[in-house]
Design a protein around this motif. Structure first.
Motif, short mmCIF file in Angstrom:
data_model
loop_
_atom_site.label_atom_id
_atom_site.label_comp_id
_atom_site.label_asym_id
_atom_site.label_seq_id
_atom_site.Cartn_x
_atom_site.Cartn_y
_atom_site.Cartn_z
N LEU A 196 -14.79 -1.01 0.85
CA LEU A 196 -13.35 -1.24 0.97
C LEU A 196 -13.02 -1.30 2.46
O LEU A 196 -13.33 -0.37 3.21
N THR A 197 -12.40 -2.40 2.88
CA THR A 197 -12.11 -2.56 4.30
C THR A 197 -10.74 -3.21 4.48
O THR A 197 -10.26 -3.94 3.61
N ALA A 247 -4.25 -0.92 4.53
CA ALA A 247 -3.59 -0.64 3.26
C ALA A 247 -2.14 -0.26 3.57
O ALA A 247 -1.85 0.90 3.89
N PRO A 250 -5.72 4.79 -1.62
CA PRO A 250 -6.70 4.05 -0.80
C PRO A 250 -7.53 4.97 0.09
O PRO A 250 -8.71 4.69 0.35
N SER A 295 -17.15 1.96 3.31
CA SER A 295 -15.72 1.68 3.46
C SER A 295 -15.16 2.14 4.80
O SER A 295 -15.61 3.14 5.37
N VAL A 334 -11.04 2.05 6.00
CA VAL A 334 -9.69 1.60 5.64
C VAL A 334 -8.68 2.26 6.57
O VAL A 334 -8.73 3.48 6.80
N LEU A 355 -8.39 -4.92 -0.42
CA LEU A 355 -9.37 -4.08 0.27
C LEU A 355 -10.79 -4.32 -0.25
O LEU A 355 -11.77 -3.94 0.40
#
Length: 450
Positions: free
Chosen positions: A18-19, A22, A251, A261, A263, A441
């Motif tokens: 997940l990048t 958010a 998130p 990930s 985020v 994401l």
């Protein structure tokens, strides 16, 4: 069924890293209070960044029913032309608060000391939740209530004709009860005093002061003593709503458990009465940092950066932290499933009277997905399995509860088999952009056939 339509089953499955950014919605607690306090001013209050989830939209409609002019200006900008303290008009119809316990309890407080009658109702979940914890102290002002057995909605409130000021000790930590009493105290002569043994989220106190109310907070041997002088003329404000830490939790927690990930969650309110989850995650070994710390609208704010954390450890969460993270325990239990060792959560009986019995709901779903745990009246202990060892594969009941639905969808993002929820519809009450935001994401969440 969801509170506002047919069930929407959803499934979440393991995904790649997940990048990205958010950008979660505005804070729900502050959004509710902005609308209500704006309605209690004389003149125009403007709001930017309002959460436009169904819970808050229901509160906006309620303020219209009480005589305020509430206008959606687009892109999270709103205007409220208030009627002043004591100026609420008697609504023509039933006040439908949907799924929102916060909305209904705060609105009850705001109208309880006006000489009007209003009937409140909601969806199936809200109509099953206890209201006596609010209506009992409101009765001390002179407000009368008639409702279903067990103090449940639908319920009619007859506002006090000649309200009196109140000194009230909150029996259990509850920002909703405290806030309802303070809002009722606005139209009562003299000083209303609320005493809480344990500090709860203090948005109401901060915002009342910002709107010009005479309010003081003192820490004493009795506890935290809040004194409000009644019948002020509140001054219209411009409110910039910070982004919601309770929404940011999803998130952030997803990034911690999904390999690779990274985020960034910008502009999150870090009021110390709300930030307990992030403190807890860092104590568990989470790679979670605060960037660009600042203050906006009287509230501390920062950008949160969350990275995959494969070496999370179970801890005992301090019991006195519960009030600052009560809504985040469901998703914390998901992170705990991916940690090594036990995560112990105590002093959380408030979870049993939320949109659902959140302890029962999470316990049942976690067990179905291969997680061992123990639970009692006001505690639960999750036995973590470590990264890569959560089986998944079950369909979980959301019980019309947005946070339960989102928590299990986060669980599925790193489990061996997909995790489903029977109804993701209630997510719209607090986090209407959850699906597209998580999808951007890199999450794999799909609506499925019921």
């Amino acid at each position: 069924m969801s509170g506002h339509g047919d069930p929407i089953p959803m499934t979440s499955r393991a995904c790649g890293p997940l990048t990205g950014r958010a950008e979660v919605p505005g804070d729900k607690s502050i959004s509710h209070r902005s609308l209500i306090l704006g309605a209690l001013c004389v003149g125009e209050t403007t709001i930017s960044g309002l959460l436009e989830g169904q819970d808050v939209l229901d509160t906006a409609q309620a303020m219209r029913a009480f005589g305020a002019k509430v206008t959606d200006l687009g892109e999270g900008n709103w205007s409220v032309q208030g009627v002043g303290v004591g100026g609420f008009a008697e609504p023509d119809g039933v006040i439908d608060c949907g799924n929102s316990g916060t909305g209904v309890r705060l609105i009850m407080g705001a109208m309880a000391t006006s000489p009007i009658v209003a009937t409140f109702s909601g969806d199936a979940s809200l109509n099953g939740r206890p209201m006596a914890r609010v209506t009992d102290p409101l009765a001390l002002f002179g407000c009368q209530t008639v409702g279903r057995s067990g103090g449940r909605l639908p319920m009619t409130l007859v506002g006090a004709q000649d309200p009196v000021s109140v000194r009230y000790t909150v029996p259990v930590p509850s920002a909703q009860v405290k806030s309802a009493v303070l809002l009722a105290g606005l139209n009562a002569p003299g000083q209303t005093v609320v005493i809480e043994a344990e500090a709860t989220r203090d948005h109401t106190e901060r915002m009342l002061a910002g709107f010009g109310a005479e309010i003081s907070v003192e820490n004493t041997e009795e506890g935290r003593v809040i004194t409000l002088t009644g019948q002020p003329e509140l001054q219209p404000q411009h409110i910039e709503v910070p982004r919601d830490p309770s929404s940011a939790a999803f998130p952030v927690c997803a990034a911690l458990i999904v390999p690779g990930s990274d985020v960034l969650v910008p502009g999150i309110g870090l009021n110390p009465t709300r930030a307990g989850l992030f403190t807890t995650l860092r104590e568990m070994g989470a790679d979670l940092t605060y960037e660009n710390e600042r203050e906006e609208g009287g509230e501390p704010v920062a950008d949160l950066r969350a990275r995959f954390s494969p070496d999370l450890k179970g801890i005992e969460v301090p019991e006195d932290r519960a009030a600052s993270m009560i809504d985040e325990y469901p998703v914390l239990s998901v992170v705990a499933a991916y940690a090594q060792g036990e995560t112990v959560m105590r002093g959380v009986k408030e979870l049993r009277v939320k949109e659902s019995d959140r302890i029962d709901a999470m316990a049942a779903g976690l067990r179905a997905n291969g997680i061992d745990l123990q639970d009692g009246p006001d505690w639960w202990i999750v036995q973590g399995r470590g990264h890569g060892n959560v089986a998944g594969g079950a369909t979980c009941a959301s019980h019309l509860d947005h946070r339960i639905a989102m928590s299990f969808l986060i669980l599925g993002m790193a489990s061996e088999k997909p995790v489903s929820v029977d109804d993701g519809g209630p997510i719209a009450t607090s986090f209407p952009i959850f699906e597209p935001l998580m999808g951007q994401l890199g999450a794999q969440i799909n609506r499925t056939e019921s």
